[in-house]
Structures are given as C-alpha cells and as structure tokens.
Design a protein around this motif. Structure first.
Motif, PDB file in Angstrom:
ATOM      1  N   GLY A 137       0.812  -1.214   0.000  1.00 29.35           N
ATOM      2  CA  GLY A 137       0.000   0.000   0.000  1.00 29.35           C
ATOM      3  C   GLY A 137       0.841   1.257   0.000  1.00 29.35           C
ATOM      4  O   GLY A 137       0.518   2.235  -0.685  1.00 29.35           O
ATOM      5  N   LEU A 138       1.934   1.240   0.761  1.00 28.58           N
ATOM      6  CA  LEU A 138       2.832   2.402   0.780  1.00 28.58           C
ATOM      7  C   LEU A 138       3.509   2.600  -0.573  1.00 28.58           C
ATOM      8  O   LEU A 138       3.695   3.734  -1.019  1.00 28.58           O
ATOM      9  CB  LEU A 138       3.878   2.239   1.884  1.00 28.58           C
ATOM     10  N   ILE A 139       3.869   1.510  -1.211  1.00 31.46           N
ATOM     11  CA  ILE A 139       4.474   1.611  -2.544  1.00 31.46           C
ATOM     12  C   ILE A 139       3.478   2.190  -3.536  1.00 31.46           C
ATOM     13  O   ILE A 139       3.815   3.068  -4.342  1.00 31.46           O
ATOM     14  CB  ILE A 139       5.005   0.235  -3.010  1.00 31.46           C
ATOM     15  N   TYR A 140       2.223   1.717  -3.470  1.00 35.95           N
ATOM     16  CA  TYR A 140       1.187   2.270  -4.343  1.00 35.95           C
ATOM     17  C   TYR A 140       0.981   3.761  -4.074  1.00 35.95           C
ATOM     18  O   TYR A 140       0.798   4.549  -5.010  1.00 35.95           O
ATOM     19  CB  TYR A 140      -0.135   1.535  -4.158  1.00 35.95           C
ATOM     20  N   ALA A 141       1.001   4.160  -2.802  1.00 39.73           N
ATOM     21  CA  ALA A 141       0.832   5.576  -2.462  1.00 39.73           C
ATOM     22  C   ALA A 141       1.986   6.404  -3.019  1.00 39.73           C
ATOM     23  O   ALA A 141       1.786   7.519  -3.517  1.00 39.73           O
ATOM     24  CB  ALA A 141       0.730   5.746  -0.950  1.00 39.73           C
ATOM     25  N   TYR A 142       3.202   5.869  -2.949  1.00 41.47           N
ATOM     26  CA  TYR A 142       4.362   6.570  -3.503  1.00 41.47           C
ATOM     27  C   TYR A 142       4.232   6.725  -5.016  1.00 41.47           C
ATOM     28  O   TYR A 142       4.493   7.802  -5.560  1.00 41.47           O
ATOM     29  CB  TYR A 142       5.645   5.802  -3.160  1.00 41.47           C
ATOM     30  N   VAL A 143       3.820   5.657  -5.692  1.00 45.22           N
ATOM     31  CA  VAL A 143       3.651   5.714  -7.144  1.00 45.22           C
ATOM     32  C   VAL A 143       2.544   6.705  -7.504  1.00 45.22           C
ATOM     33  O   VAL A 143       2.673   7.463  -8.476  1.00 45.22           O
ATOM     34  CB  VAL A 143       3.369   4.312  -7.726  1.00 45.22           C
ATOM     35  N   ALA A 144       1.469   6.735  -6.711  1.00 47.80           N
ATOM     36  CA  ALA A 144       0.390   7.691  -6.956  1.00 47.80           C
ATOM     37  C   ALA A 144       0.905   9.116  -6.859  1.00 47.80           C
ATOM     38  O   ALA A 144       0.623   9.957  -7.727  1.00 47.80           O
ATOM     39  CB  ALA A 144      -0.751   7.466  -5.970  1.00 47.80           C
ATOM     40  N   ALA A 145       1.665   9.411  -5.803  1.00 49.41           N
ATOM     41  CA  ALA A 145       2.219  10.757  -5.640  1.00 49.41           C
ATOM     42  C   ALA A 145       3.144  11.103  -6.802  1.00 49.41           C
ATOM     43  O   ALA A 145       3.120  12.228  -7.318  1.00 49.41           O
ATOM     44  CB  ALA A 145       2.968  10.852  -4.312  1.00 49.41           C
ATOM     45  N   ASP A 146       3.945  10.143  -7.229  1.00 48.85           N
ATOM     46  CA  ASP A 146       4.852  10.369  -8.358  1.00 48.85           C
ATOM     47  C   ASP A 146       4.079  10.661  -9.640  1.00 48.85           C
ATOM     48  O   ASP A 146       4.456  11.552 -10.401  1.00 48.85           O
ATOM     49  CB  ASP A 146       5.745   9.143  -8.548  1.00 48.85           C
ATOM     50  N   GLN A 147       2.994   9.943  -9.865  1.00 53.06           N
ATOM     51  CA  GLN A 147       2.194  10.167 -11.065  1.00 53.06           C
ATOM     52  C   GLN A 147       1.527  11.538 -11.040  1.00 53.06           C
ATOM     53  O   GLN A 147       1.471  12.228 -12.054  1.00 53.06           O
ATOM     54  CB  GLN A 147       1.147   9.067 -11.227  1.00 53.06           C
ATOM     55  N   PHE A 148       1.017  11.938  -9.873  1.00 51.42           N
ATOM     56  CA  PHE A 148       0.452  13.285  -9.754  1.00 51.42           C
ATOM     57  C   PHE A 148       1.519  14.336  -9.996  1.00 51.42           C
ATOM     58  O   PHE A 148       1.281  15.351 -10.653  1.00 51.42           O
ATOM     59  CB  PHE A 148      -0.192  13.491  -8.381  1.00 51.42           C
ATOM     60  N   TRP A 149       2.711  14.109  -9.451  1.00 53.95           N
ATOM     61  CA  TRP A 149       3.819  15.059  -9.609  1.00 53.95           C
ATOM     62  C   TRP A 149       4.197  15.217 -11.075  1.00 53.95           C
ATOM     63  O   TRP A 149       4.523  16.310 -11.527  1.00 53.95           O
ATOM     64  CB  TRP A 149       5.018  14.576  -8.798  1.00 53.95           C
ATOM     65  N   ARG A 150       4.114  14.137 -11.831  1.00 57.38           N
ATOM     66  CA  ARG A 150       4.457  14.177 -13.257  1.00 57.38           C
ATOM     67  C   ARG A 150       3.324  14.679 -14.133  1.00 57.38           C
ATOM     68  O   ARG A 150       3.466  14.775 -15.346  1.00 57.38           O
ATOM     69  CB  ARG A 150       4.888  12.788 -13.728  1.00 57.38           C
ATOM     70  N   GLY A 151       2.170  14.953 -13.511  1.00 57.73           N
ATOM     71  CA  GLY A 151       1.046  15.480 -14.266  1.00 57.73           C
ATOM     72  C   GLY A 151       0.140  14.425 -14.874  1.00 57.73           C
ATOM     73  O   GLY A 151      -0.741  14.744 -15.666  1.00 57.73           O
ATOM     74  N   ASN A 152       0.346  13.177 -14.510  1.00 56.30           N
ATOM     75  CA  ASN A 152      -0.470  12.088 -15.034  1.00 56.30           C
ATOM     76  C   ASN A 152      -1.591  11.799 -14.025  1.00 56.30           C
ATOM     77  O   ASN A 152      -1.532  10.849 -13.248  1.00 56.30           O
ATOM     78  CB  ASN A 152       0.392  10.847 -15.262  1.00 56.30           C
ATOM     79  N   THR A 153      -2.622  12.648 -14.079  1.00 52.64           N
ATOM     80  CA  THR A 153      -3.689  12.596 -13.079  1.00 52.64           C
ATOM     81  C   THR A 153      -4.447  11.275 -13.110  1.00 52.64           C
ATOM     82  O   THR A 153      -4.779  10.727 -12.054  1.00 52.64           O
ATOM     83  CB  THR A 153      -4.666  13.759 -13.297  1.00 52.64           C
ATOM     84  N   ALA A 154      -4.727  10.755 -14.273  1.00 47.62           N
ATOM     85  CA  ALA A 154      -5.503   9.512 -14.371  1.00 47.62           C
ATOM     86  C   ALA A 154      -4.809   8.353 -13.671  1.00 47.62           C
ATOM     87  O   ALA A 154      -5.430   7.608 -12.895  1.00 47.62           O
ATOM     88  CB  ALA A 154      -5.761   9.174 -15.836  1.00 47.62           C
TER      89      ALA A 154
END
Length: 47
Positions: free
Chosen positions: A10-27
């Motif tokens: 779950g923490l890894i998924y949360a990190y990847v989610a934050a990274d995707q938001f940071w890169r502008g990939n909202t979906a």
C-alpha cells in the motif's frame, strides 16, 4: 506476516500515486490512489 506485506504494498502504491500526480499524469495517480486505499481494507482483513 501478510499484514506487513500488504501495508508495504500500500505504501508503494501511495508513492507511485504521488509520483504520477507530480508528473502530471492525473488519471494514473487516481488509479494508484485507489490501489493504495484498497490495501487499507486488505490490511484490516489480514490483521
């Protein structure tokens, strides 16, 4: 043993989610937020 592994996933998924938001990939950020949130329920079940 499965509880800590689910929490780690779950923490890894949360990190990847934050990274995707940071890169502008909202979906993909929203998708990975969903994965991270679902692991909360799985953790509670396995605990």
């Amino acid at each position: 043993m499965s509880g800590p592994l689910i929490a780690l996933t779950g923490l890894i998924y949360a990190y990847v989610a934050a990274d995707q938001f940071w890169r502008g990939n909202t979906a993909m950020g929203i998708a990975y937020c969903g994965y991270a949130f679902s692991n909360v329920g799985l953790y509670l079940l396995a605990r």
